[in-house]
Scaffold this motif. Structure first.
Motif, PDB file in Angstrom:
ATOM      1  N   ASP A 318     -19.951  35.554  13.514  1.00 28.74           N
ATOM      2  CA  ASP A 318     -18.573  35.855  13.871  1.00 28.74           C
ATOM      3  C   ASP A 318     -17.647  34.673  13.592  1.00 28.74           C
ATOM      4  O   ASP A 318     -18.082  33.518  13.526  1.00 28.74           O
ATOM      5  N   ALA A 319     -16.361  34.978  13.455  1.00 29.36           N
ATOM      6  CA  ALA A 319     -15.342  33.929  13.361  1.00 29.36           C
ATOM      7  C   ALA A 319     -15.024  33.346  14.731  1.00 29.36           C
ATOM      8  O   ALA A 319     -14.610  32.196  14.852  1.00 29.36           O
ATOM      9  N   ASP A 320     -15.199  34.144  15.785  1.00 26.58           N
ATOM     10  CA  ASP A 320     -14.790  33.755  17.133  1.00 26.58           C
ATOM     11  C   ASP A 320     -15.987  33.263  17.942  1.00 26.58           C
ATOM     12  O   ASP A 320     -17.115  33.715  17.749  1.00 26.58           O
ATOM     13  N   SER A 321     -15.710  32.349  18.854  1.00 25.98           N
ATOM     14  CA  SER A 321     -16.718  31.912  19.821  1.00 25.98           C
ATOM     15  C   SER A 321     -15.993  31.288  20.997  1.00 25.98           C
ATOM     16  O   SER A 321     -14.779  31.049  20.955  1.00 25.98           O
ATOM     17  N   ALA A 322     -16.744  31.007  22.049  1.00 19.14           N
ATOM     18  CA  ALA A 322     -16.143  30.411  23.242  1.00 19.14           C
ATOM     19  C   ALA A 322     -15.593  29.028  22.917  1.00 19.14           C
ATOM     20  O   ALA A 322     -16.238  28.228  22.238  1.00 19.14           O
ATOM     21  N   ASP A 323     -14.404  28.752  23.401  1.00 18.95           N
ATOM     22  CA  ASP A 323     -13.778  27.441  23.216  1.00 18.95           C
ATOM     23  C   ASP A 323     -14.521  26.421  24.081  1.00 18.95           C
ATOM     24  O   ASP A 323     -14.636  26.613  25.296  1.00 18.95           O
ATOM     25  N   PRO A 324     -15.055  25.336  23.490  1.00 17.12           N
ATOM     26  CA  PRO A 324     -15.766  24.343  24.309  1.00 17.12           C
ATOM     27  C   PRO A 324     -14.909  23.783  25.443  1.00 17.12           C
ATOM     28  O   PRO A 324     -15.436  23.408  26.493  1.00 17.12           O
ATOM     29  N   ASP A 325     -13.572  23.729  25.243  1.00 21.44           N
ATOM     30  CA  ASP A 325     -12.679  23.222  26.287  1.00 21.44           C
ATOM     31  C   ASP A 325     -12.388  24.271  27.359  1.00 21.44           C
ATOM     32  O   ASP A 325     -12.078  23.929  28.499  1.00 21.44           O
ATOM     33  N   GLN A 326     -12.451  25.556  26.977  1.00 23.76           N
ATOM     34  CA  GLN A 326     -12.195  26.662  27.903  1.00 23.76           C
ATOM     35  C   GLN A 326     -13.235  27.748  27.648  1.00 23.76           C
ATOM     36  O   GLN A 326     -12.963  28.724  26.953  1.00 23.76           O
ATOM     37  N   PRO A 327     -14.430  27.596  28.181  1.00 18.57           N
ATOM     38  CA  PRO A 327     -15.526  28.513  27.843  1.00 18.57           C
ATOM     39  C   PRO A 327     -15.236  29.978  28.137  1.00 18.57           C
ATOM     40  O   PRO A 327     -15.873  30.860  27.552  1.00 18.57           O
ATOM     41  N   GLU A 328     -14.286  30.243  29.034  1.00 19.47           N
ATOM     42  CA  GLU A 328     -13.972  31.637  29.348  1.00 19.47           C
ATOM     43  C   GLU A 328     -13.094  32.282  28.280  1.00 19.47           C
ATOM     44  O   GLU A 328     -12.871  33.502  28.295  1.00 19.47           O
ATOM     45  N   VAL A 329     -12.586  31.476  27.323  1.00 19.76           N
ATOM     46  CA  VAL A 329     -11.688  31.972  26.281  1.00 19.76           C
ATOM     47  C   VAL A 329     -12.408  31.931  24.935  1.00 19.76           C
ATOM     48  O   VAL A 329     -13.004  30.912  24.573  1.00 19.76           O
ATOM     49  N   SER A 330     -12.342  33.034  24.203  1.00 21.08           N
ATOM     50  CA  SER A 330     -12.922  33.086  22.860  1.00 21.08           C
ATOM     51  C   SER A 330     -11.822  32.839  21.839  1.00 21.08           C
ATOM     52  O   SER A 330     -10.755  33.454  21.907  1.00 21.08           O
ATOM     53  N   ARG A 331     -12.085  31.918  20.900  1.00 19.96           N
ATOM     54  CA  ARG A 331     -11.075  31.581  19.897  1.00 19.96           C
ATOM     55  C   ARG A 331     -11.693  31.583  18.503  1.00 19.96           C
ATOM     56  O   ARG A 331     -12.861  31.222  18.328  1.00 19.96           O
ATOM     57  N   GLU A 332     -10.870  31.931  17.534  1.00 17.47           N
ATOM     58  CA  GLU A 332     -11.328  31.864  16.155  1.00 17.47           C
ATOM     59  C   GLU A 332     -11.551  30.407  15.758  1.00 17.47           C
ATOM     60  O   GLU A 332     -10.708  29.539  16.001  1.00 17.47           O
ATOM     61  N   GLY A 333     -12.708  30.139  15.153  1.00 13.15           N
ATOM     62  CA  GLY A 333     -13.003  28.812  14.628  1.00 13.15           C
ATOM     63  C   GLY A 333     -13.407  27.782  15.655  1.00 13.15           C
ATOM     64  O   GLY A 333     -13.649  26.617  15.295  1.00 13.15           O
ATOM     65  N   ALA A 334     -13.513  28.170  16.930  1.00 18.22           N
ATOM     66  CA  ALA A 334     -13.786  27.182  17.981  1.00 18.22           C
ATOM     67  C   ALA A 334     -15.072  26.407  17.715  1.00 18.22           C
ATOM     68  O   ALA A 334     -15.161  25.209  18.024  1.00 18.22           O
ATOM     69  N   TYR A 335     -16.053  27.054  17.134  1.00 20.67           N
ATOM     70  CA  TYR A 335     -17.344  26.408  16.893  1.00 20.67           C
ATOM     71  C   TYR A 335     -17.252  25.318  15.829  1.00 20.67           C
ATOM     72  O   TYR A 335     -18.046  24.374  15.825  1.00 20.67           O
ATOM     73  N   TYR A 336     -16.271  25.430  14.929  1.00 17.01           N
ATOM     74  CA  TYR A 336     -16.234  24.578  13.737  1.00 17.01           C
ATOM     75  C   TYR A 336     -15.182  23.475  13.787  1.00 17.01           C
ATOM     76  O   TYR A 336     -15.165  22.611  12.910  1.00 17.01           O
ATOM     77  N   LEU A 337     -14.287  23.490  14.775  1.00 14.95           N
ATOM     78  CA  LEU A 337     -13.152  22.566  14.793  1.00 14.95           C
ATOM     79  C   LEU A 337     -13.464  21.315  15.612  1.00 14.95           C
ATOM     80  O   LEU A 337     -14.245  21.356  16.569  1.00 14.95           O
ATOM     81  N   TRP A 338     -12.791  20.210  15.246  1.00 17.01           N
ATOM     82  CA  TRP A 338     -13.057  18.919  15.882  1.00 17.01           C
ATOM     83  C   TRP A 338     -11.752  18.214  16.236  1.00 17.01           C
ATOM     84  O   TRP A 338     -10.793  18.233  15.462  1.00 17.01           O
ATOM     85  N   ARG A 339     -11.763  17.569  17.401  1.00 14.34           N
ATOM     86  CA  ARG A 339     -10.711  16.612  17.724  1.00 14.34           C
ATOM     87  C   ARG A 339     -11.163  15.225  17.264  1.00 14.34           C
ATOM     88  O   ARG A 339     -12.353  14.901  17.295  1.00 14.34           O
ATOM     89  N   ARG A 340     -10.215  14.411  16.882  1.00  8.79           N
ATOM     90  CA  ARG A 340     -10.550  13.062  16.409  1.00  8.79           C
ATOM     91  C   ARG A 340     -11.339  12.287  17.473  1.00  8.79           C
ATOM     92  O   ARG A 340     -12.329  11.615  17.166  1.00  8.79           O
ATOM     93  N   GLU A 341     -10.928  12.412  18.731  1.00  4.19           N
ATOM     94  CA  GLU A 341     -11.599  11.636  19.784  1.00  4.19           C
ATOM     95  C   GLU A 341     -13.045  12.090  19.998  1.00  4.19           C
ATOM     96  O   GLU A 341     -13.900  11.291  20.399  1.00  4.19           O
ATOM     97  N   GLU A 342     -13.336  13.372  19.742  1.00  3.07           N
ATOM     98  CA  GLU A 342     -14.727  13.834  19.830  1.00  3.07           C
ATOM     99  C   GLU A 342     -15.600  13.100  18.820  1.00  3.07           C
ATOM    100  O   GLU A 342     -16.715  12.660  19.133  1.00  3.07           O
ATOM    101  N   ILE A 343     -15.101  12.997  17.606  1.00  4.97           N
ATOM    102  CA  ILE A 343     -15.864  12.338  16.547  1.00  4.97           C
ATOM    103  C   ILE A 343     -16.060  10.862  16.871  1.00  4.97           C
ATOM    104  O   ILE A 343     -17.145  10.302  16.670  1.00  4.97           O
ATOM    105  N   GLU A 344     -15.024  10.227  17.404  1.00  4.44           N
ATOM    106  CA  GLU A 344     -15.137   8.809  17.764  1.00  4.44           C
ATOM    107  C   GLU A 344     -16.177   8.598  18.859  1.00  4.44           C
ATOM    108  O   GLU A 344     -16.950   7.633  18.827  1.00  4.44           O
ATOM    109  N   SER A 345     -16.224   9.507  19.832  1.00  8.89           N
ATOM    110  CA  SER A 345     -17.187   9.346  20.924  1.00  8.89           C
ATOM    111  C   SER A 345     -18.616   9.561  20.448  1.00  8.89           C
ATOM    112  O   SER A 345     -19.556   8.974  20.992  1.00  8.89           O
ATOM    113  N   LEU A 346     -18.807  10.376  19.417  1.00 10.13           N
ATOM    114  CA  LEU A 346     -20.147  10.653  18.910  1.00 10.13           C
ATOM    115  C   LEU A 346     -20.627   9.607  17.907  1.00 10.13           C
ATOM    116  O   LEU A 346     -21.818   9.271  17.871  1.00 10.13           O
TER     117      LEU A 346
END
Length: 670
Positions: A318-346
């Motif tokens: 699917d294109a949609d999945s639960a938003d890691p920031d708001q698991p109760e909300v399903s958003r398109e592309g949520a599984y594939y998108l990144w915030r800059r600070e996430e990448i820095e922390s990893l």
């Protein structure tokens, strides 16, 4: 929680709607008979499990009690999975396109009790917006019109159907197809080519592997460098763009923009299969390592995420999945998108800086095409700079991504798409020498021949949770036969060729139009269909007629069946007029015609599995040879010169046989 009749279905898409307050029926006689007995119009909703706007309309309208009440009171609601019933989808899509000028999914069509369409569209919002009428308003107006203007509606619907039937009558036969057909096709794609971003046309932009395969073959046929450049530039651009999953491999469905930077995030099996093949062919032709890397990533993604326990291949993610920031909300592309600070922390600051520069990641987000503001501060990954040497960093991010809520996977098994994937793995085994890809093709073929065949030898369309449903369509036969032929030319197991012959004979029996030529999409027994259509467009999936034409030409040589060559010629003749007037709609059929006209054979006379036989086959497999049938010959018909011997034949004349890998390589150059 109360369910409707869809709870008894196997399709994940239909099961998703089982808890709607809408009193859904599956497509079938129970719904038709109720519509006739109560004299109610039918509301037909067609979609598929990974369709983003299908999910939106379900949430907004089909889960709404007020709209459900309108549907249940005034209509007989029917829900169809277009991937399970492409025949139903094609008939009503033809009506929607004819009456609105466009089409898509979700498709919303209103029918008389006799299944005749009288009003249709795609997505309707619950209230009027986007320039579209609200769905509740549409339902009320159509219910009112049915009560007060029923006779006019029925008469208008029948008149429209007669017009469609008239359009579908075979065109007058065109002149015999010659080399000018290929030139017309090339010029059509030349005009549509985007020289800046690669690909064809503007936004939204689709991969269109059938076009790329035709262009590679046009280069092989004529040495037309412009055809080659258009294909390779497009493949490179797609591999760099965010339509390519740079962490997990594989490709998303299409790009919303013209530069491949904002994907529609669903992943379809048929895209992976066709794109893997064309990247492998580009590698055979150029030896460019980018192409083999991308092909491997596609095939490895399918093995990891899209393969079942018996080797079968699942349909889509699917294109949609639960938003890691708001698991109760399903958003398109949520599984594939990144915030800059996430990448820095990893990755830590230094490695994160390298990675973000290479993949275009910014603190404010890089999704400039964001009309709803849904992607603020988020990034897709695309090759904005040098990406070599970043494999360990990609692996770390992939590991982190795997911990996120995954998109829904449609785990039904579609025969046609499994056939396409068998072809891709067989070519991967040949071109890359990978035994794991050969094993994947073998297992999938064994599954198909065991689970996807009925007792009488005919195929079925879908299989899920241990049960088969729906008789197969022409495309299921054509794509599975293609997969079996590609697997046969990989390891020369006679059983694959025998199965391909038997299935092709059954396909012609069920689908061939013996009067006008070509293949119908559905069998004659599908009596509830208002129109019996022929698939005449190579789009997201190749047309059954195109694939079958190539299968028949290959089988004519591999199985020594001249009657199959004649059947291929009947298909070419049936589509000669559209190839002349609109060559861009059938690039795969042009490729089939080029193979048919070329008449090339490569025979390796040797013992199957012997080292000298393998050495000669390795030379053949390393080359891009789109017009050749490859056979393993016996010593009686193909004399051996003391060891395994290669024969290269063109236009019914064989060149001097050779046992030398160097001489064979020279003979195979264009």
């Amino acid at each position: 929680m109360q369910t409707n009749r869809l709870a008894h279905e196997k399709s994940p898409y239909l099961l998703r709607h089982a808890y709607n307050p809408v009193d859904w029926y599956p497509w079938g006689n129970e719904a038709f008979e109720r519509a006739r007995s109560e004299d109610k119009p039918i509301f037909l909703s067609i979609g598929y499990s990974t369709c983003h706007w299908c999910h939106v309309m379900e949430h907004e309208s089909f889960e709404d009690p007020a709209i459900a009440s309108l549907l249940n009171q005034h209509f007989i609601p029917i829900k169809v999975d277009r991937e399970e019933r492409p025949d139903v989808d094609r008939v009503y899509m033809l009506f929607v396109q004819a009456t609105t000028g466009s089409g898509g999914w979700p498709m919303s069509v209103f029918l008389t009790p006799e299944l005749e369409p009288f009003f249709g569209g795609t997505y309707f919002p619950p209230e009027s917006r986007y320039g579209l009428p609200g769905f509740g308003f549409v339902l009320q107006r159509i219910a009112e019109a049915w009560r007060e203007q029923r006779e006019e509606i029925v008469a208008s619907s029948r008149k429209m159907l007669e017009g469609l039937r008239e359009q579908l009558k075979p065109e007058a036969p065109a002149a015999a197809l010659g080399n000018e057909s290929f030139e017309r096709g090339f010029q059509f794609f030349r005009r549509a080519f985007d020289p800046v971003n690669g690909g064809f046309g503007g936004a939204p932009k689709f991969p269109q592997p059938s076009i790329l395969r035709f262009l590679l073959r046009e280069y092989a046929r004529t040495q037309n460098l412009e055809a080659l450049d258009m294909a390779l530039d497009t493949l490179r651009a797609m591999a760099a763009g965010s339509i390519c999953d740079h962490l997990g491999g594989g490709f998303h469905r299409y790009s919303i923009d013209e530069a491949w930077l904002l994907p529609h995030f669903e992943k379809m099996l048929y895209d992976q299969a066709q794109l893997a093949r064309v990247y492998l062919e580009a590698f055979q032709l150029t030896r460019e390592t980018l192409f083999t890397r991308v092909a491997r990533e596609i095939l490895d993604y399918v093995l990891r995420d899209m393969t079942g326990p018996e080797g079968e291949f699942f349909s889509a993610e699917d294109a949609d999945s639960a938003d890691p920031d708001q698991p109760e909300v399903s958003r398109e592309g949520a599984y594939y998108l990144w915030r800059r600070e996430e990448i820095e922390s990893l990755l830590g600051p230094e490695d994160a800086e390298r990675f973000c520069q290479a993949y275009g990641v910014t603190p404010e987000g890089n999704l400039v095409h964001d009309p709803t503001g849904e992607f603020v501060g988020k990034n897709v990954l695309y090759a904005a700079g040098e990406t070599e040497g970043l494999e360990p960093l990609r692996a770390l991010l992939l590991e982190a991504r795997l911990a996120r809520p995954r998109p829904l996977r449609d785990d039904k098994i579609v025969t046609a798409w499994n056939g396409l994937m068998i072809s891709a793995f067989a070519l991967g085994a040949r071109a890359l020498g990978e035994t794991q890809y050969l094993e994947a093709a073998r297992r999938a073929a064994a599954f198909a021949l065991k689970r996807l065949r009925a007792a009488d030898g005919s195929l079925i369309r879908c299989w899920r949770a241990g049960e088969a449903s729906v008789a197969a369509f022409s495309e299921d036969y054509s794509c599975l036969v293609q997969g079996l032929l590609d697997l046969y030319e990989t390891e020369f197991e006679p059983g694959y060729l025998e199965a391909a012959v038997n299935l092709t004979e059954k396909q012609l029996e069920l689908f061939e139009d013996t009067s006008a030529g070509g293949l119908f999409s559905a069998p004659e027994t599908a009596s509830e269909l208002l129109l019996r259509l022929k698939d005449d467009f190579d789009g997201a999936e190749p047309s059954s007629n195109s694939v079958t034409a190539l299968n028949l030409s290959r089988l004519a040589q591999l199985a020594r069946r001249p009657d199959f060559a004649q059947a291929a010629e009947r298909i070419h003749a049936a589509f000669a007029a559209p190839l002349e007037s609109a060559p861009g709609q059938l690039p795969e059929l042009l490729s089939a015609l080029a193979f048919h006209n070329a008449s090339q054979q490569i025979v390796i006379s040797g013992e199957r599995g012997a080292p000298d036989t393998k050495a000669l086959l390795q030379v053949v497999n390393s080359k891009f040879l789109p017009f050749a049938a490859v056979m393993l010959g016996d010593a009686e018909h193909w004399p051996r010169l003391g060891q395994a011997t290669a024969y290269v034949c063109r236009n019914f004349t064989c060149l001097e046989p050779t046992t030398s890998v160097e001489k064979l390589a020279a003979l195979l150059e264009y």
